[in-house]
Design a protein around this motif. Structure first.
Motif, PDB file in Angstrom:
ATOM      1  N   LEU A  19       0.065  20.802   4.743  1.00  0.00           N
ATOM      2  CA  LEU A  19       0.061  19.377   5.095  1.00  0.00           C
ATOM      3  C   LEU A  19      -0.726  19.059   6.366  1.00  0.00           C
ATOM      4  N   PRO A  20      -0.483  19.759   7.482  1.00  0.00           N
ATOM      5  CA  PRO A  20      -1.240  19.400   8.690  1.00  0.00           C
ATOM      6  C   PRO A  20      -2.737  19.679   8.562  1.00  0.00           C
ATOM      7  N   TYR A  21      -3.092  20.725   7.820  1.00  0.00           N
ATOM      8  CA  TYR A  21      -4.508  21.040   7.639  1.00  0.00           C
ATOM      9  C   TYR A  21      -5.209  19.959   6.816  1.00  0.00           C
ATOM     10  N   VAL A  22      -4.561  19.504   5.767  1.00  0.00           N
ATOM     11  CA  VAL A  22      -5.149  18.452   4.943  1.00  0.00           C
ATOM     12  C   VAL A  22      -5.275  17.164   5.763  1.00  0.00           C
ATOM     13  N   GLN A  23      -4.296  16.881   6.601  1.00  0.00           N
ATOM     14  CA  GLN A  23      -4.386  15.707   7.475  1.00  0.00           C
ATOM     15  C   GLN A  23      -5.515  15.884   8.480  1.00  0.00           C
ATOM     16  N   SER A  69       4.167   6.178   9.239  1.00  0.00           N
ATOM     17  CA  SER A  69       4.126   7.516   8.639  1.00  0.00           C
ATOM     18  C   SER A  69       4.968   8.494   9.450  1.00  0.00           C
ATOM     19  N   LEU A  70       4.865   8.409  10.776  1.00  0.00           N
ATOM     20  CA  LEU A  70       5.666   9.273  11.637  1.00  0.00           C
ATOM     21  C   LEU A  70       7.158   9.013  11.446  1.00  0.00           C
ATOM     22  N   ALA A  71       7.537   7.755  11.264  1.00  0.00           N
ATOM     23  CA  ALA A  71       8.952   7.438  11.051  1.00  0.00           C
ATOM     24  C   ALA A  71       9.455   8.018   9.735  1.00  0.00           C
ATOM     25  N   LEU A 124      -0.169  14.190  12.885  1.00  0.00           N
ATOM     26  CA  LEU A 124      -0.212  12.726  12.844  1.00  0.00           C
ATOM     27  C   LEU A 124      -0.119  12.132  14.249  1.00  0.00           C
ATOM     28  N   ALA A 125       0.711  12.723  15.107  1.00  0.00           N
ATOM     29  CA  ALA A 125       0.820  12.248  16.487  1.00  0.00           C
ATOM     30  C   ALA A 125      -0.510  12.448  17.221  1.00  0.00           C
ATOM     31  N   ALA A 126      -1.184  13.563  16.946  1.00  0.00           N
ATOM     32  CA  ALA A 126      -2.501  13.796  17.542  1.00  0.00           C
ATOM     33  C   ALA A 126      -3.508  12.764  17.027  1.00  0.00           C
ATOM     34  N   ASP A 127      -3.421  12.442  15.742  1.00  0.00           N
ATOM     35  CA  ASP A 127      -4.305  11.417  15.185  1.00  0.00           C
ATOM     36  C   ASP A 127      -4.046  10.066  15.844  1.00  0.00           C
ATOM     37  N   MET A 146     -13.386  -3.529  14.179  1.00  0.00           N
ATOM     38  CA  MET A 146     -12.859  -2.283  14.744  1.00  0.00           C
ATOM     39  C   MET A 146     -11.546  -2.478  15.503  1.00  0.00           C
ATOM     40  N   ALA A 147     -11.393  -3.525  16.247  1.00  0.00           N
ATOM     41  CA  ALA A 147     -10.157  -3.741  17.014  1.00  0.00           C
ATOM     42  C   ALA A 147      -8.956  -3.869  16.072  1.00  0.00           C
ATOM     43  N   ALA A 148      -9.107  -4.663  15.019  1.00  0.00           N
ATOM     44  CA  ALA A 148      -8.019  -4.828  14.048  1.00  0.00           C
ATOM     45  C   ALA A 148      -7.788  -3.529  13.275  1.00  0.00           C
ATOM     46  N   ARG A 149      -8.863  -2.793  13.037  1.00  0.00           N
ATOM     47  CA  ARG A 149      -8.756  -1.514  12.334  1.00  0.00           C
ATOM     48  C   ARG A 149      -7.930  -0.519  13.163  1.00  0.00           C
ATOM     49  N   ARG A 150      -8.137  -0.535  14.476  1.00  0.00           N
ATOM     50  CA  ARG A 150      -7.365   0.354  15.369  1.00  0.00           C
ATOM     51  C   ARG A 150      -5.879  -0.014  15.344  1.00  0.00           C
ATOM     52  N   VAL A 151      -5.584  -1.316  15.368  1.00  0.00           N
ATOM     53  CA  VAL A 151      -4.185  -1.763  15.318  1.00  0.00           C
ATOM     54  C   VAL A 151      -3.555  -1.354  13.993  1.00  0.00           C
ATOM     55  N   LEU A 152      -4.264  -1.579  12.895  1.00  0.00           N
ATOM     56  CA  LEU A 152      -3.747  -1.193  11.580  1.00  0.00           C
ATOM     57  C   LEU A 152      -3.503   0.312  11.512  1.00  0.00           C
ATOM     58  N   ALA A 153      -4.441   1.100  12.033  1.00  0.00           N
ATOM     59  CA  ALA A 153      -4.278   2.558  12.032  1.00  0.00           C
ATOM     60  C   ALA A 153      -3.058   2.957  12.841  1.00  0.00           C
ATOM     61  N   ALA A 154      -2.855   2.352  13.985  1.00  0.00           N
ATOM     62  CA  ALA A 154      -1.697   2.676  14.814  1.00  0.00           C
ATOM     63  C   ALA A 154      -0.392   2.330  14.096  1.00  0.00           C
ATOM     64  N   VAL A 155      -0.357   1.187  13.434  1.00  0.00           N
ATOM     65  CA  VAL A 155       0.843   0.788  12.689  1.00  0.00           C
ATOM     66  C   VAL A 155       1.108   1.750  11.540  1.00  0.00           C
ATOM     67  N   VAL A 156       0.065   2.074  10.778  1.00  0.00           N
ATOM     68  CA  VAL A 156       0.221   2.996   9.642  1.00  0.00           C
ATOM     69  C   VAL A 156       0.675   4.375  10.118  1.00  0.00           C
ATOM     70  N   LEU A 157       0.068   4.865  11.199  1.00  0.00           N
ATOM     71  CA  LEU A 157       0.463   6.183  11.713  1.00  0.00           C
ATOM     72  C   LEU A 157       1.900   6.168  12.241  1.00  0.00           C
ATOM     73  N   CYS A 158       2.311   5.089  12.899  1.00  0.00           N
ATOM     74  CA  CYS A 158       3.699   5.002  13.387  1.00  0.00           C
ATOM     75  C   CYS A 158       4.691   4.961  12.232  1.00  0.00           C
TER      76      CYS A 158
END
Length: 188
Positions: free
Chosen positions: A76-80, A111-113, A162-165, A97-109
Motif C-alpha cells: 500500500l505505501p509503495y503504490v501510494q 483518507s487519513l481518518a 499519506l501524511a508525507a503526501d 492550483m490554489a483550489a486544487r491544493r485545498v481539495l488535495a488537503a481535504v481528500v488526504l485528511c
C-alpha cells in the motif's frame, strides 16, 4: 485522466523526513514483491508435491494466502508513493492550483481518518490474536498474530506515506494529486 509518460512519484523537495518516508515506502515495495515471489515459488513447490510426487501438502496453501495478503498490505505505501492508486483527476484538472491544493488537503485528511479507523481495528484484531494465542484451525496451526500483523503495519505505513503526501502538498514541494499545473507549463 492525464497521460503520463513516466512514473509519477511523491516529491520530497529536499525535506529529509519526506525523503526517509519515501525510502521506507520503497522498501515496503521491495518486501511486498519478495513476498509475491515467495508465494509463486511455494505454489510451484505445492503443485510439484501434489501432482508429480502424489504427496499431500500441509502448509503451502495457507502460507501463500498469508503471503499474498501481507504483500497487499505492505504494498500500500509503495503504490501510494508511486501515485498508483485510483485517481480520477477530472475535478482537480478543472480547478486552479490554489483550489486544487485545498481539495488535495481535504481528500488526504479524509483518507487519513478512514485509514486511522482501519488501522485501529487491524491493531485490535492483531492484539486479540496475540493475547489469546489464537491459531488457525488447520493442520499447520499458524499463530494468527503473525499474519494479522500485516494489518496494522500495512495500514500504519500507508498512513505515514499519506501524511508525507499531505505535508508535501502543504509545504508546496509536491503537486496535488500528482497533476501538473497547466497554467505554469509544468511537466508531468
Amino acid at each position: 485522466m492525464t497521460a503520463q509518460t513516466e512514473t509519477t512519484r511523491a516529491r520530497h523537495g529536499g525535506v529529509a523526513a519526506l525523503r526517509a518516508i519515501g525510502w521506507l515506502s520503497q522498501a515496503c515495495g521491495l518486501v511486498a514483491s519478495l513476498m509475491i515471489l515467495a508465494s509463486v515459488l511455494i505454489t510451484c513447490q505445492m503443485i510439484f508435491i501434489r501432482y508429480v510426487l502424489g504427496g499431500s501438502t500441509i502448509w503451502q496453501t495457507e502460507a501463500v494466502i498469508y503471503l499474498m495478503v501481507g504483500a497487499t498490505m505492505l504494498g500500500l505505501p509503495y503504490v501510494q508513493y508511486l501515485r498508483g492508486h485510483v485517481n480520477v483527476d477530472l475535478v482537480p484538472l478543472a480547478l486552479p492550483m490554489a483550489a486544487r491544493r485545498v481539495l488535495a488537503a481535504v481528500v488526504l485528511c479524509l483518507s487519513l481518518a478512514v485509514l486511522g479507523v482501519m488501522f485501529f481495528h487491524g491493531f485490535e484484531l492483531w492484539l486479540m490474536a496475540w493475547e489469546r494465542g489464537w491459531r488457525s484451525e488447520t493442520v499447520w496451526g499458524v499463530k494468527l498474530w503473525i499474519p494479522y500483523l500485516a494489518l496494522p503495519v500495512g495500514f500504519g505505513l500507508f498512513i505515514l506515506q499519506l501524511a508525507a503526501d499531505l505535508a508535501g502538498v502543504v509545504l508546496g514541494v509536491d503537486r496535488p494529486f500528482g497533476v501538473p499545473d497547466a497554467d505554469a507549463g509544468e511537466d508531468a
